[in-house]
Scaffold this motif. Structure first.
Motif, PDB file in Angstrom:
ATOM      1  N   LEU A   1       0.860  -1.183   0.000  1.00 33.26           N
ATOM      2  CA  LEU A   1       0.000   0.000   0.000  1.00 33.26           C
ATOM      3  C   LEU A   1       0.898   1.236   0.000  1.00 33.26           C
ATOM      4  O   LEU A   1       1.853   1.311   0.783  1.00 33.26           O
ATOM      5  CB  LEU A   1      -0.904   0.005   1.225  1.00 33.26           C
ATOM      6  CG  LEU A   1      -1.781  -1.236   1.437  1.00 33.26           C
ATOM      7  CD1 LEU A   1      -2.502  -1.161   2.778  1.00 33.26           C
ATOM      8  CD2 LEU A   1      -2.787  -1.354   0.308  1.00 33.26           C
ATOM      9  N   THR A   2       0.574   2.181  -0.855  1.00 29.97           N
ATOM     10  CA  THR A   2       1.386   3.400  -0.975  1.00 29.97           C
ATOM     11  C   THR A   2       0.517   4.621  -0.679  1.00 29.97           C
ATOM     12  O   THR A   2      -0.545   4.815  -1.285  1.00 29.97           O
ATOM     13  CB  THR A   2       1.991   3.526  -2.380  1.00 29.97           C
ATOM     14  OG1 THR A   2       2.803   2.368  -2.643  1.00 29.97           O
ATOM     15  CG2 THR A   2       2.845   4.776  -2.481  1.00 29.97           C
ATOM     16  N   CYS A   3       0.977   5.423   0.263  1.00 24.99           N
ATOM     17  CA  CYS A   3       0.265   6.642   0.645  1.00 24.99           C
ATOM     18  C   CYS A   3       1.097   7.855   0.192  1.00 24.99           C
ATOM     19  O   CYS A   3       2.315   7.905   0.402  1.00 24.99           O
ATOM     20  CB  CYS A   3       0.070   6.676   2.156  1.00 24.99           C
ATOM     21  SG  CYS A   3      -0.976   8.025   2.747  1.00 24.99           S
ATOM     22  N   SER A   4       0.439   8.792  -0.463  1.00 26.84           N
ATOM     23  CA  SER A   4       1.129  10.008  -0.909  1.00 26.84           C
ATOM     24  C   SER A   4       0.316  11.233  -0.495  1.00 26.84           C
ATOM     25  O   SER A   4      -0.907  11.149  -0.303  1.00 26.84           O
ATOM     26  CB  SER A   4       1.328   9.998  -2.423  1.00 26.84           C
ATOM     27  OG  SER A   4       0.084   9.924  -3.088  1.00 26.84           O
ATOM     28  N   ALA A   5       1.015  12.351  -0.343  1.00 29.58           N
ATOM     29  CA  ALA A   5       0.326  13.577   0.093  1.00 29.58           C
ATOM     30  C   ALA A   5       1.116  14.792  -0.364  1.00 29.58           C
ATOM     31  O   ALA A   5       2.344  14.764  -0.508  1.00 29.58           O
ATOM     32  CB  ALA A   5       0.173  13.585   1.607  1.00 29.58           C
ATOM     33  N   SER A   6       0.388  15.889  -0.598  1.00 33.25           N
ATOM     34  CA  SER A   6       1.018  17.187  -0.838  1.00 33.25           C
ATOM     35  C   SER A   6       1.201  17.880   0.500  1.00 33.25           C
ATOM     36  O   SER A   6       0.442  17.664   1.447  1.00 33.25           O
ATOM     37  CB  SER A   6       0.144  18.042  -1.754  1.00 33.25           C
ATOM     38  OG  SER A   6      -0.020  17.428  -3.021  1.00 33.25           O
ATOM     39  N   GLY A   7       2.222  18.717   0.575  1.00 35.32           N
ATOM     40  CA  GLY A   7       2.489  19.424   1.820  1.00 35.32           C
ATOM     41  C   GLY A   7       3.923  19.236   2.253  1.00 35.32           C
ATOM     42  O   GLY A   7       4.668  18.424   1.702  1.00 35.32           O
ATOM     43  N   SER A   8       4.297  19.979   3.259  1.00 31.63           N
ATOM     44  CA  SER A   8       5.690  19.974   3.722  1.00 31.63           C
ATOM     45  C   SER A   8       5.965  18.793   4.639  1.00 31.63           C
ATOM     46  O   SER A   8       5.257  18.586   5.641  1.00 31.63           O
ATOM     47  CB  SER A   8       5.994  21.276   4.476  1.00 31.63           C
ATOM     48  OG  SER A   8       5.758  22.405   3.647  1.00 31.63           O
ATOM     49  N   SER A   9       6.978  18.012   4.278  1.00 28.87           N
ATOM     50  CA  SER A   9       7.523  16.933   5.125  1.00 28.87           C
ATOM     51  C   SER A   9       6.446  16.084   5.798  1.00 28.87           C
ATOM     52  O   SER A   9       6.354  16.039   7.028  1.00 28.87           O
ATOM     53  CB  SER A   9       8.438  17.534   6.198  1.00 28.87           C
ATOM     54  OG  SER A   9       9.445  18.329   5.617  1.00 28.87           O
ATOM     55  N   PRO A  10       5.611  15.416   5.022  1.00 23.38           N
ATOM     56  CA  PRO A  10       4.561  14.614   5.660  1.00 23.38           C
ATOM     57  C   PRO A  10       5.131  13.364   6.333  1.00 23.38           C
ATOM     58  O   PRO A  10       6.097  12.769   5.867  1.00 23.38           O
ATOM     59  CB  PRO A  10       3.653  14.233   4.481  1.00 23.38           C
ATOM     60  CG  PRO A  10       4.556  14.243   3.297  1.00 23.38           C
ATOM     61  CD  PRO A  10       5.550  15.334   3.544  1.00 23.38           C
TER      62      PRO A  10
END
Length: 233
Positions: A30-39
């Motif tokens: 499972l791969t989780c990705s997100a926009s934003g600083s240093s998640p």
């Protein structure tokens, strides 16, 4: 964005490398990705947090489950966060095919002996996903009956023997065989037709019923019931 300002977490997505799995044979990432600083990421299976353990590997935005079991279906979700904000992903469900487990045979009615002409129902069940296909055998020979329930009506002595059921899962390509279930059909002696299976058990103790495959009648003495004995070949 001014230098040094942290960007809020947004657009958190969760994807699985595959969702159609077979117990003990398959692994999934499972791969989780997100926009934003240093998640940073947290993983959840239902409401329980998932951490690294035997067969479960976490590495920043990935969660790998090796050799999945039927209990790994999820739903899974990930939480991405930084010092500014956090956001939860949508959920991912896994479909895990498993089984069949060891089949169990239930006989109705349950008795040690059965009267010829009576009805016996055998039911075979096995934990399996998708549902297992069932086949019945008598003394190891397939009967051509492919359903969970085997109904023996007007049963005869020739149907005595060891009944087993095979369970087959077409998805996992696994087979399991039940333990044998013994069925003994007896023919009533003179004047005892139509007795129930329960009554047969008491009659057998008085030597009125025996398995009459190759049996001869012994002449009763005065006031004694008819007695049959099985011949040896």
């Amino acid at each position: 964005m001014p230098p040094g300002k942290k960007e809020r977490i947004s657009s958190v997505t969760l994807v699985a490398s595959q969702t159609d799995l077979v117990e003990f044979n398959s692994s999934v990432t499972l791969t989780c990705s997100a926009s934003g600083s240093s998640p940073s990421f947290q993983w959840f299976n239902r409401s329980d947090e998932v951490t690294g353990s035997d067969g479960v590997l976490t590495d920043r935005g990935t969660l790998t489950i090796e050799s999945v079991t039927r209990y790994d279906t999820g739903p899974y979700k990930c939480n991405a966060s930084n010092i500014v904000s956090s956001e939860m992903s949508s959920v991912v469900h896994l479909t895990i095919s498993y089984g069949p487990d060891n089949p169990i045979v239930i006989v109705t009615p349950r008795a040690e002996f059965y009267s010829s002409g009576s009805t016996i129902v055998l039911s075979c069940s096995s934990e399996s996903s998708p549902a297992a296909q069932i086949q019945w055998a008598l003394n190891g020979a397939l009967l051509g009956k492919e359903e969970p329930e085997l109904r023996l009506e007007n049963v005869q002595t020739s149907q005595s023997g060891e009944y087993t059921c095979w369970a087959h899962n077409s998805k996992t390509q696994r087979y399991k065989l039940s333990s044998p279930t013994s069925i003994t059909v007896l023919v009533p002696g003179p004047g005892h037709s139509g007795l129930s299976s329960g009554a047969i058990e008491s009659c057998v103790s008085d030597h009125v019923y025996v398995n009459t495959v190759g049996a001869t009648e012994k002449q009763p003495g005065p006031g004694q019931p008819h007695v049959y004995e099985t011949l040896s070949y």
